[in-house]
Scaffold this motif. Structure first.
Motif, PDB file in Angstrom:
ATOM      1  N   TRP A 121       0.833  -1.215   0.000  1.00 57.90           N
ATOM      2  CA  TRP A 121       0.000   0.000   0.000  1.00 57.90           C
ATOM      3  C   TRP A 121       0.863   1.259   0.000  1.00 57.90           C
ATOM      4  CZ3 TRP A 121       0.390   3.369   4.171  1.00 57.90           C
ATOM      5  CH2 TRP A 121      -0.416   4.497   4.098  1.00 57.90           C
ATOM      6  N   TYR A 122       1.888   1.311   0.845  1.00 63.55           N
ATOM      7  CA  TYR A 122       2.721   2.501   0.999  1.00 63.55           C
ATOM      8  C   TYR A 122       3.404   2.882  -0.311  1.00 63.55           C
ATOM      9  CZ  TYR A 122       6.366   5.550   2.945  1.00 63.55           C
ATOM     10  OH  TYR A 122       7.194   6.605   3.204  1.00 63.55           O
ATOM     11  N   ARG A 123       3.970   1.889  -0.967  1.00 66.75           N
ATOM     12  CA  ARG A 123       4.661   2.178  -2.221  1.00 66.75           C
ATOM     13  C   ARG A 123       3.677   2.591  -3.316  1.00 66.75           C
ATOM     14  NH1 ARG A 123       7.792  -2.660  -0.526  1.00 66.75           N
ATOM     15  NH2 ARG A 123       9.809  -1.906   0.227  1.00 66.75           N
ATOM     16  N   ALA A 124       2.463   2.044  -3.264  1.00 70.60           N
ATOM     17  CA  ALA A 124       1.452   2.435  -4.256  1.00 70.60           C
ATOM     18  C   ALA A 124       1.055   3.891  -4.099  1.00 70.60           C
ATOM     19  CB  ALA A 124       0.220   1.544  -4.124  1.00 70.60           C
ATOM     20  N   GLN A 125       1.237   4.449  -2.888  1.00 69.80           N
ATOM     21  CA  GLN A 125       0.932   5.861  -2.654  1.00 69.80           C
ATOM     22  C   GLN A 125       2.101   6.772  -3.017  1.00 69.80           C
ATOM     23  OE1 GLN A 125      -2.308   6.119  -1.801  1.00 69.80           O
ATOM     24  NE2 GLN A 125      -2.083   3.886  -1.896  1.00 69.80           N
ATOM     25  N   GLY A 126       3.225   6.171  -3.448  1.00 69.30           N
ATOM     26  CA  GLY A 126       4.387   6.965  -3.799  1.00 69.30           C
ATOM     27  C   GLY A 126       5.367   7.139  -2.658  1.00 69.30           C
ATOM     28  N   GLY A 127       5.181   6.382  -1.588  1.00 70.71           N
ATOM     29  CA  GLY A 127       6.078   6.503  -0.444  1.00 70.71           C
ATOM     30  C   GLY A 127       7.486   6.033  -0.772  1.00 70.71           C
ATOM     31  N   ARG A 128       8.466   6.759  -0.286  1.00 68.80           N
ATOM     32  CA  ARG A 128       9.862   6.444  -0.585  1.00 68.80           C
ATOM     33  C   ARG A 128      10.690   6.123   0.652  1.00 68.80           C
ATOM     34  NH1 ARG A 128      11.374  11.063  -5.172  1.00 68.80           N
ATOM     35  NH2 ARG A 128       9.754  10.436  -6.689  1.00 68.80           N
ATOM     36  N   ARG A 129      10.104   6.229   1.844  1.00 68.03           N
ATOM     37  CA  ARG A 129      10.846   5.933   3.061  1.00 68.03           C
ATOM     38  C   ARG A 129      10.016   4.991   3.945  1.00 68.03           C
ATOM     39  NH1 ARG A 129      13.083  11.320   5.776  1.00 68.03           N
ATOM     40  NH2 ARG A 129      14.175   9.704   6.977  1.00 68.03           N
ATOM     41  N   PRO A 130       9.796   3.784   3.471  1.00 71.74           N
ATOM     42  CA  PRO A 130       8.959   2.838   4.225  1.00 71.74           C
ATOM     43  C   PRO A 130       9.654   2.356   5.480  1.00 71.74           C
ATOM     44  CG  PRO A 130      10.006   1.718   2.394  1.00 71.74           C
ATOM     45  CD  PRO A 130      10.340   3.178   2.235  1.00 71.74           C
ATOM     46  N   HIS A 131       8.852   1.899   6.435  1.00 65.70           N
ATOM     47  CA  HIS A 131       9.479   1.292   7.607  1.00 65.70           C
ATOM     48  C   HIS A 131      10.109  -0.048   7.211  1.00 65.70           C
ATOM     49  CE1 HIS A 131       5.080  -0.008   8.756  1.00 65.70           C
ATOM     50  NE2 HIS A 131       5.505  -0.684   7.735  1.00 65.70           N
ATOM     51  N   ALA A 132      10.938  -0.577   8.087  1.00 63.28           N
ATOM     52  CA  ALA A 132      11.836  -1.671   7.721  1.00 63.28           C
ATOM     53  C   ALA A 132      11.127  -2.978   7.389  1.00 63.28           C
ATOM     54  CB  ALA A 132      12.840  -1.907   8.849  1.00 63.28           C
ATOM     55  N   THR A 133      10.039  -3.283   8.078  1.00 61.98           N
ATOM     56  CA  THR A 133       9.396  -4.585   7.938  1.00 61.98           C
ATOM     57  C   THR A 133       7.922  -4.423   7.634  1.00 61.98           C
ATOM     58  OG1 THR A 133      10.933  -5.426   9.616  1.00 61.98           O
ATOM     59  CG2 THR A 133       9.080  -6.838   9.029  1.00 61.98           C
ATOM     60  N   ALA A 134       7.453  -5.146   6.649  1.00 59.00           N
ATOM     61  CA  ALA A 134       6.043  -5.058   6.263  1.00 59.00           C
ATOM     62  C   ALA A 134       5.148  -5.616   7.358  1.00 59.00           C
ATOM     63  CB  ALA A 134       5.802  -5.821   4.963  1.00 59.00           C
ATOM     64  N   ALA A 135       4.012  -4.973   7.566  1.00 61.68           N
ATOM     65  CA  ALA A 135       2.977  -5.488   8.462  1.00 61.68           C
ATOM     66  C   ALA A 135       1.916  -6.169   7.625  1.00 61.68           C
ATOM     67  CB  ALA A 135       2.362  -4.356   9.275  1.00 61.68           C
ATOM     68  N   TYR A 136       1.494  -7.346   8.040  1.00 55.87           N
ATOM     69  CA  TYR A 136       0.490  -8.077   7.272  1.00 55.87           C
ATOM     70  C   TYR A 136      -0.509  -8.734   8.219  1.00 55.87           C
ATOM     71  CZ  TYR A 136       3.718 -11.930   8.392  1.00 55.87           C
ATOM     72  OH  TYR A 136       4.525 -12.824   9.036  1.00 55.87           O
ATOM     73  N   PRO A 137      -1.758  -8.880   7.775  1.00 60.21           N
ATOM     74  CA  PRO A 137      -2.788  -9.454   8.642  1.00 60.21           C
ATOM     75  C   PRO A 137      -2.786 -10.979   8.582  1.00 60.21           C
ATOM     76  CG  PRO A 137      -3.783  -8.747   6.588  1.00 60.21           C
ATOM     77  CD  PRO A 137      -2.320  -8.380   6.503  1.00 60.21           C
ATOM     78  N   LEU A 138      -3.072 -11.589   9.720  1.00 61.61           N
ATOM     79  CA  LEU A 138      -3.242 -13.032   9.804  1.00 61.61           C
ATOM     80  C   LEU A 138      -4.623 -13.334  10.363  1.00 61.61           C
ATOM     81  CD1 LEU A 138       0.156 -14.404  11.187  1.00 61.61           C
ATOM     82  CD2 LEU A 138      -0.695 -14.472   8.842  1.00 61.61           C
ATOM     83  N   LEU A 139      -5.213 -14.388   9.838  1.00 63.61           N
ATOM     84  CA  LEU A 139      -6.538 -14.827  10.270  1.00 63.61           C
ATOM     85  C   LEU A 139      -6.409 -16.116  11.066  1.00 63.61           C
ATOM     86  CD1 LEU A 139      -9.652 -14.962  10.254  1.00 63.61           C
ATOM     87  CD2 LEU A 139      -9.503 -15.928   7.935  1.00 63.61           C
ATOM     88  N   TYR A 140      -7.008 -16.129  12.245  1.00 60.54           N
ATOM     89  CA  TYR A 140      -7.012 -17.304  13.110  1.00 60.54           C
ATOM     90  C   TYR A 140      -8.449 -17.734  13.386  1.00 60.54           C
ATOM     91  CZ  TYR A 140      -2.289 -15.554  14.190  1.00 60.54           C
ATOM     92  OH  TYR A 140      -1.006 -15.087  14.113  1.00 60.54           O
ATOM     93  N   GLY A 141      -8.643 -19.029  13.610  1.00 60.36           N
ATOM     94  CA  GLY A 141      -9.970 -19.514  13.970  1.00 60.36           C
ATOM     95  C   GLY A 141     -10.761 -19.987  12.769  1.00 60.36           C
ATOM     96  N   ASP A 142     -12.056 -19.821  12.839  1.00 61.13           N
ATOM     97  CA  ASP A 142     -12.983 -20.295  11.813  1.00 61.13           C
ATOM     98  C   ASP A 142     -12.970 -19.355  10.613  1.00 61.13           C
ATOM     99  OD1 ASP A 142     -15.028 -21.300  10.286  1.00 61.13           O
ATOM    100  OD2 ASP A 142     -16.580 -21.119  11.828  1.00 61.13           O
ATOM    101  N   THR A 143     -12.382 -19.806   9.503  1.00 62.67           N
ATOM    102  CA  THR A 143     -12.275 -18.949   8.317  1.00 62.67           C
ATOM    103  C   THR A 143     -13.636 -18.663   7.685  1.00 62.67           C
ATOM    104  OG1 THR A 143     -11.919 -20.856   6.860  1.00 62.67           O
ATOM    105  CG2 THR A 143      -9.964 -19.792   7.812  1.00 62.67           C
ATOM    106  N   ARG A 144     -14.663 -19.451   8.032  1.00 67.65           N
ATOM    107  CA  ARG A 144     -15.993 -19.257   7.456  1.00 67.65           C
ATOM    108  C   ARG A 144     -16.936 -18.529   8.407  1.00 67.65           C
ATOM    109  NH1 ARG A 144     -16.949 -22.105   2.961  1.00 67.65           N
ATOM    110  NH2 ARG A 144     -19.186 -22.236   3.349  1.00 67.65           N
ATOM    111  N   ALA A 145     -16.372 -17.960   9.470  1.00 63.26           N
ATOM    112  CA  ALA A 145     -17.194 -17.200  10.412  1.00 63.26           C
ATOM    113  C   ALA A 145     -17.825 -16.007   9.708  1.00 63.26           C
ATOM    114  CB  ALA A 145     -16.345 -16.731  11.585  1.00 63.26           C
ATOM    115  N   LYS A 146     -19.066 -15.699  10.060  1.00 63.89           N
ATOM    116  CA  LYS A 146     -19.808 -14.607   9.428  1.00 63.89           C
ATOM    117  C   LYS A 146     -20.583 -13.837  10.487  1.00 63.89           C
ATOM    118  CE  LYS A 146     -22.232 -15.851   5.830  1.00 63.89           C
ATOM    119  NZ  LYS A 146     -23.155 -16.645   4.978  1.00 63.89           N
ATOM    120  N   LEU A 147     -20.970 -12.636  10.136  1.00 59.36           N
ATOM    121  CA  LEU A 147     -21.925 -11.898  10.956  1.00 59.36           C
ATOM    122  C   LEU A 147     -23.323 -12.448  10.697  1.00 59.36           C
ATOM    123  CD1 LEU A 147     -20.776  -8.183  10.463  1.00 59.36           C
ATOM    124  CD2 LEU A 147     -20.366  -9.651  12.454  1.00 59.36           C
TER     125      LEU A 147
END
Length: 429
Positions: free
Chosen positions: A368-394
């Motif tokens: 996302w950061y680089r797509a916005q034109g960012g040139r000084r990103p932080h060192a390590t990418a943050a990414y989401p992880l999903l735990y539990g029931d992958t088919r859980a719904k509201l």
């Protein structure tokens, strides 16, 4: 007869040895100076120490210091408190990796001083394209058949409940609060009755089971401390930082959790560890709650995955949990939250909803950061992880259910939920 007597004596001796060993093992695992309950004197002593800590961390001088200068100032303050008998001298520990100085109050409660302000490392200069309301534009659902506009026009009743636990700041002159306030109103308008808690307390976090969806919008950190009297050990735990200020009467109410290290006081504010959720919901499990966390380092740091916080929420009864590895950019996490919840509202599973958000904003925050034109990103990418029931719904609204039934009947095709694209939630190496 002698054989029976011999066996009986052996059994008694085994039980005696077992129970005599239990206090010793428990004693070895407890922090130095730990007691079973907090007293009014303990609370008063901690208040005195907390006042000294917050006087330092809330000062303009501290905010203007470098990290090295803050470390020196924190150590000097804690050594002074140790001389006064308010802090255990041997407990003071510098954790440069996690930018924290930890210590133990005389009564055994854990405390800490942050050497960095979480907001200092959050580069929000690059914003996503936004509509006049101040949030990213509403995107289409996975199958492209239902829209939030349709739902908003035809909603006849609320179908679910949500709570945003907002603990980033006190909302005064906040750059974050307007976004969450808008999201609260929008989701309520489309049938997900959403509340926004801007004064999150420890007690509030014991009521997450009251909602279908809980959003943890707070800062996070890692806390390292030493414990044990006979055998010194070191432990490191992820913590969720709250804005609830410590006070003597609260210390007494939270006393057992403080002494059990389920609650830690950092910069004079309460924070919770994974064990807090396990204990709080031990007798009263959540049943169907989905938890979305925006907390930095919720799932680990520097690429090292740590599922302890998610595991504790799942053990507490949460249906599914989503959280980030590493420090995450604010705008990225907020946009991912917006898109993920919108898809959940439209009847998608948590896995489909998260995958849709990733396809919209990127698999991690550096994409996302680089797509916005960012040139000084932080060192390590943050990414989401999903735990539990992958088919859980509201819970689905009756309107969505009727539209899906009509669509399936007209097209003669199976429910789109059964054909969802399942992809690895971690970014490619």
């Amino acid at each position: 007869m002698k054989i029976k007597r011999h066996r009986f004596l052996c059994a008694v001796l085994t039980l005696v040895l077992l129970f005599s060993a239990l206090p010793l093992a428990a004693f070895a695992a407890e922090p130095e100076g730990s007691s079973q309950t907090l007293t009014a004197e303990d609370a008063a002593e901690m208040q005195q120490a907390d006042q000294a800590v917050t006087a330092l961390t809330d000062s303009e001088a501290y905010s203007d210091m470098t990290q090295t200068e803050r470390q020196d100032a924190a150590l000097a303050q804690l050594e002074e408190l140790a001389d006064q008998g308010l802090v255990e001298p041997s407990s003071i520990r510098v954790d440069e990796e996690h930018s924290m100085v930890s210590f133990t109050y005389r009564c055994g409660v854990l405390g800490g001083i942050l050497l960095t302000d979480p907001d200092e490392t959050d580069n929000t200069a690059f914003a996503l394209p936004q509509n006049p309301a101040g949030v990213p534009a509403v995107t289409q659902p996975v199958d492209g058949t239902l829209t939030l506009t349709d739902l908003k026009k035809n909603k006849v009743e609320d179908f679910g409940t949500a709570m945003i636990y907002y603990a980033f700041d006190n909302t005064v002159n906040s750059s974050r609060y307007p976004y969450y306030n808008y999201m609260k109103g929008f989701w309520t308008a489309v049938g997900l009755n959403t509340n926004l808690n801007t004064t999150v307390t420890v007690d509030d976090l014991r009521k997450m089971g009251d909602y279908d969806l809980c959003i943890l919008s707070a800062h996070g950190a890692y806390y390292t401390y030493s414990y044990g009297l006979l055998w010194k050990r070191t432990a490191t735990k992820p913590v969720i930082l709250l804005t609830e200020e410590a006070a003597p009467y609260k210390d007494l109410r939270y006393g057992f959790d403080l002494l059990s290290h389920r609650i830690i006081k950092i910069n004079g504010l309460y924070s919770v560890t994974p064990d807090f959720f396990r204990a709080s919901y031990f007798f009263n499990h959540m049943e169907h709650t989905i938890v979305l966390s925006e907390t930095c380092e919720f799932g680990g740091i520097d690429g090292s995955v740590d599922s302890s916080m998610a595991d504790s929420l799942l053990a507490a009864g949460a249906k599914a949990v989503v959280g980030y590895v590493n420090n995450v950019y604010t705008v990225y996490s907020r946009s991912m939250l917006w898109d993920t919840v919108n898809q959940l509202v439209l009847g998608q599973t948590i896995e489909q909803s998260l995958n849709h958000a990733k396809s919209t904003y990127g698999a991690n925050d550096l994409v996302w950061y680089r797509a916005q034109g960012g040139r000084r990103p932080h060192a390590t990418a943050a990414y989401p992880l999903l735990y539990g029931d992958t088919r859980a719904k509201l819970p689905e609204s009756s309107y969505i259910q009727s539209l899906q039934a009509e669509q399936a009947a007209a097209q003669g095709t199976p429910d789109s939920h059964d054909t969802a694209d399942r992809t690895d939630l971690r970014p490619a190496a």
